[in-house]
Design an enzyme around this catalytic site. Sequence first.
Site, PDB file in Angstrom:
ATOM      1  N   ARG A   1      35.912   0.221 -10.485  1.00 34.17           N
ATOM      2  CA  ARG A   1      34.843  -0.783 -10.607  1.00 34.17           C
ATOM      3  C   ARG A   1      34.376  -0.757 -12.049  1.00 34.17           C
ATOM      4  O   ARG A   1      34.041   0.296 -12.585  1.00 34.17           O
ATOM      5  CB  ARG A   1      33.708  -0.437  -9.645  1.00 34.17           C
TER       6      ARG A   1
ATOM      7  N   GLU B   1      31.787 -13.455  -6.733  1.00 32.31           N
ATOM      8  CA  GLU B   1      32.778 -13.134  -5.698  1.00 32.31           C
ATOM      9  C   GLU B   1      33.759 -14.290  -5.509  1.00 32.31           C
ATOM     10  O   GLU B   1      33.350 -15.451  -5.430  1.00 32.31           O
ATOM     11  CB  GLU B   1      32.080 -12.838  -4.368  1.00 32.31           C
TER      12      GLU B   1
ATOM     13  N   ARG C   1      34.535   4.213  -5.414  1.00 29.25           N
ATOM     14  CA  ARG C   1      35.336   3.626  -6.485  1.00 29.25           C
ATOM     15  C   ARG C   1      35.049   4.379  -7.781  1.00 29.25           C
ATOM     16  O   ARG C   1      33.906   4.757  -8.049  1.00 29.25           O
ATOM     17  CB  ARG C   1      34.993   2.147  -6.676  1.00 29.25           C
TER      18      ARG C   1
END
Length: 172
Positions: free
Chosen positions: A56, A64, A107
């Site tokens: 990330r 998105e 992440r």
Amino acid sequence: MRRRVVAGALAALAGCGDDEATAPPQPERADIGVVVQVLDGDTADIEIQGVVERVRFIGIDTPEPIGGRREAECFGDEASELTRRLLPEGTLVRLERDVEPRDVFDRLLAYVFRVDDDLFVNLHLAETGYADQLVIEPNSAYAGPIGRAVGAAREQDLGLWGACGGPDVPLG
């Protein structure tokens, strides 16, 4: 290369369990990796030392895309496509870490730099209007430059600022 990445991912999955000895190694504060796949504008799978990590990008938030886990947002597909163009499969990247190594979704958190030309991808996405700033302390080493880049992109109506009026705008 794809076979090696898949084999590495399968080996990592096969070793998953509660035993700490089977957990993937934690990268150092900066690592060289190879882009396996870009998932959206601010997330990519990157192979580091034989292990595929979901990375990330720190300091930014892109809209998105359609078909993602969350509701699609204005300019999400464009942000994802730009990141794919910047980081095609096989691109060597330097991942620079900050204070916290991982987020709540496990992440790896990193500032991403292309090795061949040292392009700071996180900053480039902000400068061109494809990302808003997202500061989650204590990971804020580049908050100043990213914030200034977002401000300039907003003032010039670049990217999502011109197309959508700002971030977090749902599609139709």
